[in-house]
Design a protein around this motif. Structure first.
Motif, PDB file in Angstrom:
ATOM      1  N   ALA A  67      -3.074  72.436  46.146  1.00 42.99           N
ATOM      2  CA  ALA A  67      -2.059  72.674  45.116  1.00 42.99           C
ATOM      3  C   ALA A  67      -1.261  71.409  44.802  1.00 42.99           C
ATOM      4  O   ALA A  67      -0.936  70.627  45.697  1.00 42.99           O
ATOM      5  N   GLY A  68      -0.982  71.229  43.525  1.00 43.40           N
ATOM      6  CA  GLY A  68      -0.195  70.092  43.066  1.00 43.40           C
ATOM      7  C   GLY A  68      -0.557  69.734  41.635  1.00 43.40           C
ATOM      8  O   GLY A  68      -1.361  70.411  40.991  1.00 43.40           O
ATOM      9  N   THR A  69       0.031  68.687  41.142  1.00 46.06           N
ATOM     10  CA  THR A  69      -0.228  68.212  39.785  1.00 46.06           C
ATOM     11  C   THR A  69      -0.672  66.758  39.837  1.00 46.06           C
ATOM     12  O   THR A  69      -0.090  65.963  40.576  1.00 46.06           O
ATOM     13  N   VAL A  70      -1.707  66.439  39.070  1.00 47.47           N
ATOM     14  CA  VAL A  70      -2.221  65.075  39.022  1.00 47.47           C
ATOM     15  C   VAL A  70      -2.319  64.609  37.582  1.00 47.47           C
ATOM     16  O   VAL A  70      -2.373  65.405  36.651  1.00 47.47           O
ATOM     17  N   THR A  71      -2.350  63.313  37.427  1.00 48.70           N
ATOM     18  CA  THR A  71      -2.623  62.702  36.137  1.00 48.70           C
ATOM     19  C   THR A  71      -4.019  62.118  36.197  1.00 48.70           C
ATOM     20  O   THR A  71      -4.331  61.347  37.107  1.00 48.70           O
ATOM     21  N   ILE A  72      -4.853  62.512  35.249  1.00 48.63           N
ATOM     22  CA  ILE A  72      -6.198  61.951  35.139  1.00 48.63           C
ATOM     23  C   ILE A  72      -6.142  60.894  34.045  1.00 48.63           C
ATOM     24  O   ILE A  72      -5.703  61.164  32.922  1.00 48.63           O
ATOM     25  N   THR A  73      -6.548  59.688  34.379  1.00 49.72           N
ATOM     26  CA  THR A  73      -6.527  58.576  33.433  1.00 49.72           C
ATOM     27  C   THR A  73      -7.952  58.200  33.056  1.00 49.72           C
ATOM     28  O   THR A  73      -8.798  58.014  33.929  1.00 49.72           O
ATOM     29  N   HIS A  74      -8.187  58.103  31.769  1.00 48.78           N
ATOM     30  CA  HIS A  74      -9.465  57.631  31.227  1.00 48.78           C
ATOM     31  C   HIS A  74      -9.185  56.274  30.599  1.00 48.78           C
ATOM     32  O   HIS A  74      -8.325  56.152  29.727  1.00 48.78           O
ATOM     33  N   SER A  75      -9.869  55.247  31.053  1.00 48.96           N
ATOM     34  CA  SER A  75      -9.692  53.911  30.464  1.00 48.96           C
ATOM     35  C   SER A  75     -11.044  53.376  30.020  1.00 48.96           C
ATOM     36  O   SER A  75     -12.084  53.744  30.566  1.00 48.96           O
ATOM     37  N   TRP A  76     -11.023  52.539  29.012  1.00 52.31           N
ATOM     38  CA  TRP A  76     -12.243  51.953  28.485  1.00 52.31           C
ATOM     39  C   TRP A  76     -11.922  50.643  27.797  1.00 52.31           C
ATOM     40  O   TRP A  76     -10.788  50.390  27.427  1.00 52.31           O
ATOM     41  N   ARG A  77     -12.933  49.805  27.683  1.00 53.44           N
ATOM     42  CA  ARG A  77     -12.786  48.531  26.981  1.00 53.44           C
ATOM     43  C   ARG A  77     -13.319  48.680  25.566  1.00 53.44           C
ATOM     44  O   ARG A  77     -14.306  49.360  25.330  1.00 53.44           O
ATOM     45  N   SER A  78     -12.648  48.006  24.633  1.00 50.25           N
ATOM     46  CA  SER A  78     -13.103  47.964  23.241  1.00 50.25           C
ATOM     47  C   SER A  78     -12.837  46.559  22.719  1.00 50.25           C
ATOM     48  O   SER A  78     -12.408  45.679  23.461  1.00 50.25           O
ATOM     49  N   PHE A  79     -13.052  46.371  21.441  1.00 47.70           N
ATOM     50  CA  PHE A  79     -12.796  45.061  20.844  1.00 47.70           C
ATOM     51  C   PHE A  79     -11.345  44.627  21.036  1.00 47.70           C
ATOM     52  O   PHE A  79     -11.056  43.443  21.121  1.00 47.70           O
ATOM     53  N   SER A  80     -10.437  45.590  21.102  1.00 48.06           N
ATOM     54  CA  SER A  80      -9.013  45.257  21.225  1.00 48.06           C
ATOM     55  C   SER A  80      -8.566  45.075  22.664  1.00 48.06           C
ATOM     56  O   SER A  80      -7.401  44.819  22.917  1.00 48.06           O
ATOM     57  N   GLY A  81      -9.471  45.234  23.635  1.00 47.43           N
ATOM     58  CA  GLY A  81      -9.113  45.068  25.037  1.00 47.43           C
ATOM     59  C   GLY A  81      -9.233  46.385  25.776  1.00 47.43           C
ATOM     60  O   GLY A  81     -10.012  47.256  25.404  1.00 47.43           O
ATOM     61  N   THR A  82      -8.434  46.554  26.822  1.00 50.58           N
ATOM     62  CA  THR A  82      -8.475  47.769  27.622  1.00 50.58           C
ATOM     63  C   THR A  82      -7.535  48.806  27.029  1.00 50.58           C
ATOM     64  O   THR A  82      -6.396  48.504  26.685  1.00 50.58           O
ATOM     65  N   ASN A  83      -8.031  50.026  26.906  1.00 44.66           N
ATOM     66  CA  ASN A  83      -7.271  51.145  26.361  1.00 44.66           C
ATOM     67  C   ASN A  83      -7.264  52.260  27.394  1.00 44.66           C
ATOM     68  O   ASN A  83      -8.133  52.321  28.260  1.00 44.66           O
ATOM     69  N   SER A  84      -6.295  53.165  27.295  1.00 48.69           N
ATOM     70  CA  SER A  84      -6.288  54.293  28.229  1.00 48.69           C
ATOM     71  C   SER A  84      -5.587  55.502  27.616  1.00 48.69           C
ATOM     72  O   SER A  84      -4.839  55.372  26.654  1.00 48.69           O
ATOM     73  N   GLU A  85      -5.870  56.643  28.204  1.00 51.51           N
ATOM     74  CA  GLU A  85      -5.236  57.906  27.829  1.00 51.51           C
ATOM     75  C   GLU A  85      -5.115  58.732  29.097  1.00 51.51           C
ATOM     76  O   GLU A  85      -5.835  58.508  30.064  1.00 51.51           O
ATOM     77  N   GLU A  86      -4.183  59.692  29.107  1.00 48.97           N
ATOM     78  CA  GLU A  86      -3.937  60.489  30.298  1.00 48.97           C
ATOM     79  C   GLU A  86      -3.803  61.961  29.958  1.00 48.97           C
ATOM     80  O   GLU A  86      -3.454  62.307  28.827  1.00 48.97           O
ATOM     81  N   ILE A  87      -4.098  62.794  30.944  1.00 54.49           N
ATOM     82  CA  ILE A  87      -3.894  64.230  30.847  1.00 54.49           C
ATOM     83  C   ILE A  87      -3.448  64.735  32.216  1.00 54.49           C
ATOM     84  O   ILE A  87      -3.920  64.233  33.236  1.00 54.49           O
ATOM     85  N   GLU A  88      -2.516  65.685  32.240  1.00 54.88           N
ATOM     86  CA  GLU A  88      -2.080  66.256  33.510  1.00 54.88           C
ATOM     87  C   GLU A  88      -2.868  67.531  33.792  1.00 54.88           C
ATOM     88  O   GLU A  88      -3.087  68.348  32.893  1.00 54.88           O
ATOM     89  N   ILE A  89      -3.286  67.671  35.046  1.00 54.12           N
ATOM     90  CA  ILE A  89      -3.986  68.864  35.523  1.00 54.12           C
ATOM     91  C   ILE A  89      -3.198  69.424  36.703  1.00 54.12           C
ATOM     92  O   ILE A  89      -2.827  68.677  37.614  1.00 54.12           O
ATOM     93  N   THR A  90      -2.952  70.727  36.677  1.00 53.88           N
ATOM     94  CA  THR A  90      -2.251  71.401  37.782  1.00 53.88           C
ATOM     95  C   THR A  90      -3.259  72.205  38.572  1.00 53.88           C
ATOM     96  O   THR A  90      -4.060  72.944  38.004  1.00 53.88           O
ATOM     97  N   VAL A  91      -3.201  72.051  39.896  1.00 54.69           N
ATOM     98  CA  VAL A  91      -4.045  72.820  40.803  1.00 54.69           C
ATOM     99  C   VAL A  91      -3.163  73.847  41.496  1.00 54.69           C
ATOM    100  O   VAL A  91      -2.105  73.501  42.043  1.00 54.69           O
ATOM    101  N   THR A  92      -3.578  75.122  41.448  1.00 56.55           N
ATOM    102  CA  THR A  92      -2.780  76.184  42.063  1.00 56.55           C
ATOM    103  C   THR A  92      -3.504  76.807  43.232  1.00 56.55           C
ATOM    104  O   THR A  92      -4.700  76.680  43.363  1.00 56.55           O
TER     105      THR A  92
END
Length: 92
Positions: A67-92
């Motif tokens: 149980a708890g909450t985590v942030t999952i980060t997705h990162s990738w490289r593109s022409f503009s450099g390193t990019n990222s996005e996040e989503i929170e997932i809760t485990v019960t």
């Protein structure tokens, strides 16, 4: 290659649920905007709460461990450099 740098510097993580039970899994996917594989990485902020499988440019499976909450980060490289996005997932 069609598209511009801005086409691949933003993406959106989608999931059919953001809460999972211990031992359950959810697949997180990301839109591709017409582009194939770049250098992608997926990471859990707390692998002891939720782990990520070996992800790719399409998505990743997240499995609840305790149980708890985590942030999952997705990162990738593109022409503009390193990019990222996040989503929170809760485990019960």
């Amino acid at each position: 290659m069609a598209g511009s740098d801005s086409d691949i510097s933003t993406r959106t993580i989608t999931s059919d649920k953001r809460t999972i039970g211990v031992g359950e899994s959810v697949y997180l996917s990301t839109d591709q905007n017409g582009f194939g594989k770049w250098d992608h990485a997926w990471e859990s902020s707390a692998p002891s709460i939720a782990s990520v499988s070996e992800g790719d440019s399409n998505g990743v499976t997240v499995t609840g461990k305790k149980a708890g909450t985590v942030t999952i980060t997705h990162s990738w490289r593109s022409f503009s450099g390193t990019n990222s996005e996040e989503i929170e997932i809760t485990v019960t």
